[in-house]
Design a protein around this motif. Structure first.
Motif, PDB file in Angstrom:
ATOM      1  N   GLU A  63      16.069 -10.555  -9.183  1.00 37.15           N
ATOM      2  CA  GLU A  63      17.061 -11.484  -9.712  1.00 37.15           C
ATOM      3  C   GLU A  63      16.368 -12.451 -10.662  1.00 37.15           C
ATOM      4  OE1 GLU A  63      20.780 -14.149  -8.380  1.00 37.15           O
ATOM      5  OE2 GLU A  63      18.959 -14.676  -7.324  1.00 37.15           O
ATOM      6  N   ILE A  64      16.913 -12.556 -11.868  1.00 35.31           N
ATOM      7  CA  ILE A  64      16.435 -13.543 -12.844  1.00 35.31           C
ATOM      8  C   ILE A  64      17.450 -14.679 -12.870  1.00 35.31           C
ATOM      9  CG2 ILE A  64      15.952 -13.963 -15.284  1.00 35.31           C
ATOM     10  CD1 ILE A  64      15.232 -10.982 -15.537  1.00 35.31           C
ATOM     11  N   GLY A  65      17.056 -15.858 -12.416  1.00 40.47           N
ATOM     12  CA  GLY A  65      17.971 -17.005 -12.380  1.00 40.47           C
ATOM     13  C   GLY A  65      18.577 -17.160 -11.003  1.00 40.47           C
ATOM     14  N   VAL A  66      17.946 -18.019 -10.186  1.00 38.16           N
ATOM     15  CA  VAL A  66      18.300 -18.108  -8.759  1.00 38.16           C
ATOM     16  C   VAL A  66      19.202 -19.313  -8.470  1.00 38.16           C
ATOM     17  CG1 VAL A  66      17.313 -18.291  -6.430  1.00 38.16           C
ATOM     18  CG2 VAL A  66      16.101 -16.993  -8.190  1.00 38.16           C
ATOM     19  N   ALA A  67      18.956 -20.435  -9.165  1.00 37.16           N
ATOM     20  CA  ALA A  67      19.676 -21.701  -8.922  1.00 37.16           C
ATOM     21  C   ALA A  67      19.623 -22.037  -7.421  1.00 37.16           C
ATOM     22  CB  ALA A  67      21.078 -21.627  -9.490  1.00 37.16           C
ATOM     23  N   GLU A  68      20.763 -22.262  -6.771  1.00 35.32           N
ATOM     24  CA  GLU A  68      20.734 -22.665  -5.354  1.00 35.32           C
ATOM     25  C   GLU A  68      20.695 -21.467  -4.405  1.00 35.32           C
ATOM     26  OE1 GLU A  68      23.570 -25.756  -4.400  1.00 35.32           O
ATOM     27  OE2 GLU A  68      22.538 -27.189  -5.690  1.00 35.32           O
ATOM     28  N   GLY A  69      20.552 -20.261  -4.952  1.00 34.76           N
ATOM     29  CA  GLY A  69      20.213 -19.111  -4.107  1.00 34.76           C
ATOM     30  C   GLY A  69      21.381 -18.332  -3.529  1.00 34.76           C
ATOM     31  N   VAL A  70      22.599 -18.608  -3.976  1.00 30.00           N
ATOM     32  CA  VAL A  70      23.742 -17.952  -3.321  1.00 30.00           C
ATOM     33  C   VAL A  70      23.867 -16.479  -3.726  1.00 30.00           C
ATOM     34  CG1 VAL A  70      26.204 -18.066  -2.855  1.00 30.00           C
ATOM     35  CG2 VAL A  70      24.912 -20.189  -3.167  1.00 30.00           C
ATOM     36  N   SER A  71      23.622 -16.171  -5.005  1.00 30.40           N
ATOM     37  CA  SER A  71      23.660 -14.752  -5.398  1.00 30.40           C
ATOM     38  C   SER A  71      22.488 -14.004  -4.738  1.00 30.40           C
ATOM     39  CB  SER A  71      23.603 -14.607  -6.922  1.00 30.40           C
ATOM     40  OG  SER A  71      22.608 -15.438  -7.474  1.00 30.40           O
ATOM     41  N   ALA A  72      21.342 -14.689  -4.626  1.00 33.53           N
ATOM     42  CA  ALA A  72      20.183 -14.057  -3.970  1.00 33.53           C
ATOM     43  C   ALA A  72      20.510 -13.742  -2.512  1.00 33.53           C
ATOM     44  CB  ALA A  72      18.971 -14.982  -4.065  1.00 33.53           C
ATOM     45  N   LEU A  73      21.224 -14.637  -1.861  1.00 34.55           N
ATOM     46  CA  LEU A  73      21.594 -14.380  -0.463  1.00 34.55           C
ATOM     47  C   LEU A  73      22.520 -13.166  -0.371  1.00 34.55           C
ATOM     48  CD1 LEU A  73      21.616 -15.199   2.530  1.00 34.55           C
ATOM     49  CD2 LEU A  73      23.568 -16.701   2.009  1.00 34.55           C
ATOM     50  N   GLY A 143      19.515 -15.682 -16.063  1.00 32.08           N
ATOM     51  CA  GLY A 143      18.585 -16.779 -16.317  1.00 32.08           C
ATOM     52  C   GLY A 143      18.991 -17.590 -17.532  1.00 32.08           C
ATOM     53  N   ASP A 144      18.145 -17.581 -18.550  1.00 35.74           N
ATOM     54  CA  ASP A 144      18.441 -18.270 -19.811  1.00 35.74           C
ATOM     55  C   ASP A 144      19.589 -17.521 -20.503  1.00 35.74           C
ATOM     56  OD1 ASP A 144      18.465 -19.210 -22.431  1.00 35.74           O
ATOM     57  OD2 ASP A 144      16.296 -19.452 -22.519  1.00 35.74           O
ATOM     58  N   HIS A 145      20.657 -18.243 -20.831  1.00 34.23           N
ATOM     59  CA  HIS A 145      21.864 -17.596 -21.338  1.00 34.23           C
ATOM     60  C   HIS A 145      21.940 -17.503 -22.865  1.00 34.23           C
ATOM     61  CE1 HIS A 145      23.029 -17.450 -17.275  1.00 34.23           C
ATOM     62  NE2 HIS A 145      24.337 -17.408 -17.441  1.00 34.23           N
ATOM     63  N   ALA A 146      20.917 -17.953 -23.592  1.00 33.77           N
ATOM     64  CA  ALA A 146      20.939 -17.779 -25.049  1.00 33.77           C
ATOM     65  C   ALA A 146      20.935 -16.278 -25.350  1.00 33.77           C
ATOM     66  CB  ALA A 146      19.716 -18.450 -25.673  1.00 33.77           C
ATOM     67  N   GLU A 147      21.684 -15.883 -26.378  1.00 30.27           N
ATOM     68  CA  GLU A 147      21.810 -14.442 -26.670  1.00 30.27           C
ATOM     69  C   GLU A 147      20.437 -13.778 -26.809  1.00 30.27           C
ATOM     70  OE1 GLU A 147      24.103 -13.571 -30.171  1.00 30.27           O
ATOM     71  OE2 GLU A 147      23.890 -11.404 -29.921  1.00 30.27           O
ATOM     72  N   ALA A 148      19.535 -14.432 -27.549  1.00 36.63           N
ATOM     73  CA  ALA A 148      18.206 -13.835 -27.771  1.00 36.63           C
ATOM     74  C   ALA A 148      17.423 -13.722 -26.460  1.00 36.63           C
ATOM     75  CB  ALA A 148      17.428 -14.676 -28.777  1.00 36.63           C
ATOM     76  N   SER A 149      17.644 -14.666 -25.564  1.00 34.38           N
ATOM     77  CA  SER A 149      16.917 -14.631 -24.288  1.00 34.38           C
ATOM     78  C   SER A 149      17.450 -13.528 -23.384  1.00 34.38           C
ATOM     79  CB  SER A 149      17.046 -15.975 -23.566  1.00 34.38           C
ATOM     80  OG  SER A 149      16.633 -17.006 -24.418  1.00 34.38           O
ATOM     81  N   VAL A 150      18.769 -13.352 -23.381  1.00 35.09           N
ATOM     82  CA  VAL A 150      19.339 -12.268 -22.564  1.00 35.09           C
ATOM     83  C   VAL A 150      18.863 -10.926 -23.111  1.00 35.09           C
ATOM     84  CG1 VAL A 150      21.457 -11.350 -21.542  1.00 35.09           C
ATOM     85  CG2 VAL A 150      21.379 -13.740 -22.219  1.00 35.09           C
TER      86      VAL A 150
END
Ligand SMILES: C[S@@+](CC[C@H](N)C(=O)[O-])C[C@H]1O[C@@H](n2cnc3c(N)ncnc32)[C@H](O)[C@@H]1O
Length: 218
Positions: A63-73, A143-150
């Motif tokens: 997973e790229i981009g965890v934040a508070e971990g709910v999708s990871a859970l 994670g980073d939502h800029a088009e180039a980053s995705v």
């Protein structure tokens, strides 16, 4: 309640995306650590169910981009019992890095399940990709939502997805009552790469709210 998912207009339970309008201070992750609110997902209930479904029986999930971990859970709860879940997030947005409340909430959320093994990679995804060798069953790009980053995440990581494996892009499509717009980086990238002409060797597998799932052909 361990976590709350995003509530769309017209739905009756869950949490609004962003701060609850009447108490914006509750959005701070310290409030989750103190038990004043659950961990906040940045996805809907349907998306949560889709994460679980795609994670089922996977052995290697990134997973790229965890934040508070709910999708990871969601991923952890359904992956194979002896699977490994790699969680990539630099947790760089904390104003007081030694306290890093977001990271601590994420750890608590993810550790509420004991399934398999979790490897925390506290780096930017582009740095974590360097030296990566493992074959991946499922990758969630959030994670980073800029088009180039995705696009960079796709270029860096998609080659590791095994035939039959899948990549999930979040915030990547516009949907009824949703928060995404045609100008969102992931929406633009997915439209450009996969909708006009398609990506050779990959097939669109599912679209749920803002989720776009693409599967590598066997
Ligand atoms: C939209 S949130 C993730 C939401 C989470 N997946 C969920 O559904 O609840 C984005 C996260 O990506 C992280 N992030 C930003 N740039 C990143 C990068 N280059 N590599 C990895 N993570 C990144 C941020 O720190 C933030 O925690």
């Amino acid at each position: 309640m361990k976590y709350a998912v995003v509530q769309l207009p017209g739905e009756s339970s869950g949490a609004a995306k962003g701060a609850p309008p009447e108490r914006p201070w509750l959005r701070h992750s310290a409030c989750a650590l103190l038990g004043l609110r659950p961990a906040l997902a940045q996805h809907t209930a349907l998306e949560h169910a889709a994460f679980r479904k795609w994670a089922a029986d996977c052995m290697c999930i990134v997973e790229i981009g965890v934040a508070e971990g709910v999708s990871a859970l969601a991923l952890r709860e359904e992956m194979a019992e002896d699977a490994t879940l790699y969680l990539i997030d630099p947790f760089h947005l904390s104003r007081i890095p030694p306290l890093n409340f977001v990271k601590r909430v994420a750890q608590r959320t993810v550790n509420s399940s004991l399934r398999g093994k979790v490897v925390w990679i506290e780096k930017f995804s582009q740095d974590a990709a360097r030296g990566w060798k493992e074959s991946i069953d499922l990758i969630l790009i959030d994670g980073d939502h800029a088009e180039a980053s995705v696009e960079r995440d796709w270029q860096d990581w998609s080659r590791f997805v095994r035939p039959g494996g899948a990549a999930i892009f979040h915030d990547a499509r516009v949907f009824d009552n949703g928060w995404t717009t045609p100008n969102y980086g992931p929406v633009k990238l997915v439209d450009r790469l996969f909708r006009s002409g398609g990506a050779p060797g990959w097939t669109i597998a599912e679209e749920v709210h803002s989720l776009f799932v693409i599967q590598r052909n066997k």
